[in-house]
Design an enzyme around this catalytic site. Structure first.
Site, PDB file in Angstrom:
ATOM      1  N   GLY A 177       0.791  -1.218   0.000  1.00  0.00           N
ATOM      2  CA  GLY A 177       0.000   0.000   0.000  1.00  0.00           C
ATOM      3  C   GLY A 177       0.824   1.268   0.000  1.00  0.00           C
ATOM      4  O   GLY A 177       0.373   2.310   0.464  1.00  0.00           O
ATOM      5  N   HIS A 438      -0.792  34.559 -11.254  1.00  0.00           N
ATOM      6  CA  HIS A 438      -2.166  34.054 -11.332  1.00  0.00           C
ATOM      7  C   HIS A 438      -2.479  33.726 -12.792  1.00  0.00           C
ATOM      8  O   HIS A 438      -2.095  34.461 -13.691  1.00  0.00           O
ATOM      9  CB  HIS A 438      -3.142  35.118 -10.816  1.00  0.00           C
TER      10      HIS A 438
END
Length: 456
Positions: A177, A438
Site C-alpha cells: 500500500g 495568477h
C-alpha cells in the site's frame, strides 16, 4: 592479469555514470562495472517507464472525462500493446543515451558482469581482475518477495516483470500500500482492469499524515479501486483461471487473475563479497556510510539505493554531487544538509518535503500549521481537478518552514517553491510576502501561509 585504474564504479545507475564522467574529466582512469542494464532502476524499471505508463493512463482517464469539459470523445479503448511499445521506446532511448555517454568518455572502460571483492582494492568481474585506489559502490536494490503461504504455487509480478505486460489483466490484485503499489493500482484501473489493493497495515501510504493517507485512499476508491486494509495473514490458493487471496483468517477471499507484489525493496549488497573488503552493512543489508558517503573502508564509498540514505533517483544523483563536491571540487557537502523531498505519482500527485505534521507534533516544539483545500485553488477549479489539499507546518519561534505536503493538481511541481525557501533557510514570511503568478497552484501557497493557526 590484473588491470589497474584510478577508480572503479560498480553500478551504472543514477550516481555511477555522472561520477565516472567527472572522474574521467579529471584525467583519471575509470572502470564502470554493470551486471545488467546501463541506467539502473530509474531508466529501465523505475521512473522512466512507470511515469511513461502513468502518462498513457492519464490520457485514457482524461479522454473518458471529455464530456466534463464539453468534449465528445465517444467510447475510449486502450491498446496495451501500443502502450507498452511507447514505454519501451522512451525507456530504450534513455538507456541508449546513457550507454553512448559512457562509451564516449575518455579513459573510461565499461565491464559487463557481476563484481565481487577479492580484497579491499580488488574486484573480480568474470575473468577480469580490476584494482583501483578508490572504489564507488552504486549497486542499487531489488523488489522484496515476501514469504506468503501459497505464493510459490502461482506466477506473480514485481515492479520489473509487470512492465513486460502487453495485455490487460482482468483483475489485478496488488499486495502493498505504498508508492509503487498505488501508482500501478491507479494506472491499471485507468487502463481498464479491475484492481484491488491489499495492505497489511491500517492505512495506505503509512509514512504520511493521516489526512494525506485518507485522501489518497478516497482518490483511488473514487476511481473504483478496492482497498483492503489490515491484511495481517495473507494466504494464496491457486485456481485454474487465477488465484484467491485471503487477507486475514476468516475473511472473504479475493479472486484475481494477476498478482503484483509491491511491499518494498532491498539493497543488492548480499553477493558483493563486502566482507573481504571490510565494508560494513546494517541489519537490513544497507552499506553504512558517514555524512560524506564514505564506508567503513577509507577508500570505498557507497551511493544510491544501497546506502539507505534515500531510495529515489534524486537522492542517488545528489549522492554523486556530494561525493564529487568533496573529492574533486574542494566543496564540503554532507548528506545531512539535504531536505527530505519526494513525490507520489498518482493523479493528482503528492509533493512532499521536510517533516510531516505528526513528526513535528512528536517533537514537542511550538508550531503553526496552514491548510487549504484544492477546491479553494482557482487553477484546480478551472482544470476540473479539485481533489486534495495543501498543508504546511512552521516553527512558531524561528519562523522557518519545517515541512509541507501538496496533494493535488501540480503538487509535484508546486512543492518546490516551499522546498527552495527551506533550503535557503529563509523564514516563511519571505514566501508569504512573495507575489506569485495568477492563475497557478503556487499562488495559493502565500495565502495559506498568511492564514496559519497554532498546532494543537
Amino acid at each position: 592479469m590484473t588491470q589497474h585504474f584510478d577508480a572503479i564504479v560498480v553500478g551504472a545507475g543514477q550516481a555511477g555514470p555522472p561520477l565516472a564522467g567527472r572522474l574521467s574529466a579529471a584525467s583519471q582512469t575509470v572502470a564502470v562495472v554493470e551486471r545488467k542494464l546501463i541506467g539502473g532502476t530509474c531508466v529501465n524499471t523505475g521512473c522512466i517507464p512507470t511515469k511513461t505508463l502513468v502518462a498513457s493512463a492519464q490520457a485514457a482517464h482524461m479522454a473518458r472525462r471529455g464530456a466534463d469539459y464539453g468534449v465528445d470523445t465517444g467510447p475510449v479503448s486502450v491498446d496495451m500493446a501500443k502502450v507498452k511499445a511507447r514505454k519501451d521506446v522512451v525507456m530504450l532511448d534513455d538507456r541508449k543515451g546513457v550507454e553512448d555517454w559512457l562509451d564516449g568518455m575518455d579513459s573510461c572502460t565499461v565491464f559487463r558482469g557481476h563484481a565481487r571483492f577479492e580484497d579491499p582494492h580488488t574486484l573480480r568481474v568474470g575473468d577480469d581482475v580490476l584494482r583501483a585506489d578508490r572504489i564507488f559502490l552504486n549497486v542499487g536494490g531489488r523488489a522484496v518477495v515476501p514469504d506468503i503461504p501459497g505464493l510459490s504455487n502461482i506466477d506473480y509480478l514485481t515492479n520489473v516483470s509487470i512492465l513486460e505486460l502487453d495485455t490487460l489483466p482482468e483483475h489485478l490484485v496488488i499486495v502493498g500500500g505504498s508508492y509503487i503499489a498505488l501508482e500501478f493500482a491507479q494506472m491499471y484501473r485507468r487502463f481498464g482492469a479491475e484492481v484491488t489493493v491489499v495492505e497489511k497495515g491500517p492505512r495506505l501510504a503509512s509514512r504520511e499524515d493521516d489526512d494525506v493517507s485518507d485522501t489518497v485512499r478516497s482518490i483511488l476508491q473514487n476511481e473504483g479501486i478496492e482497498v483492503v486494509l489490515d491484511a495481517v495473514d495473507i494466504r494464496i490458493t491457486k485456481h485454474r483461471n487465477g488465484f484467491e487471496l485471503t487477507p486475514r483468517a476468516g475473511g472473504p477471499a479475493i479472486a484475481g487473475s494477476n498478482l503484483l507484489l509491491a511491499v518494498g525493496r532491498r539493497p543488492n549488497t548480499d553477493d558483493l563479497g563486502l566482507e573481504r573488503a571490510g565494508v560494513h552493512t546494517d541489519e537490513r543489508g544497507y552499506i553504512t556510510v558517514d555524512d560524506q558517503l564514505k564506508t567503513s573502508v577509507d577508500h570505498i564509498w557507497a551511493l544510491g539505493d544501497c546506502n539507505g540514505k534515500g531510495a529515489f533517483t534524486h537522492t542517488s544523483y545528489n549522492d554523486f554531487e556530494i561525493v564529487a563536491g568533496n573529492l574533486l571540487d574542494d566543496d564540503p557537502r554532507r548528506v545531512s544538509d539535504r531536505i527530505t523531498a519526494y513525490a507520489l505519482y498518482i493523479d493528482p500527485p503528492l509533493g512532499r518535503c521536510g517533516l510531516t505534521l505528526e513528526q513535528v507534533r512528536a517533537s514537542g516544539r511550538p508550531a503553526l500549521v496552514g491548510k487549504r483545500p484544492m477546491t479553494k485553488v482557482g487553477r484546480a477549479v478551472e482544470k476540473g481537478e479539485t481533489q486534495g489539499f495543501m498543508k504546511v507546518v512552521v516553527d512558531a519561534e524561528t519562523k522557518q518552514i519545517l515541512g509541507a505536503a501538496i496533494l493535488g493538481v501540480g503538487g509535484d511541481e508546486a512543492i518546490h517553491s516551499i522546498l527552495d525557501v527551506m533550503s535557503a533557510k529563509a523564514t516563511y514570511t519571505t514566501l508569504a510576502r512573495t507575489m506569485h503568478i495568477h492563475p497557478t497552484v503556487c499562488e495559493l501557497i502565500p495565502t495559506m501561509l498568511q492564514e496559519m493557526s497554532p498546532l494543537e
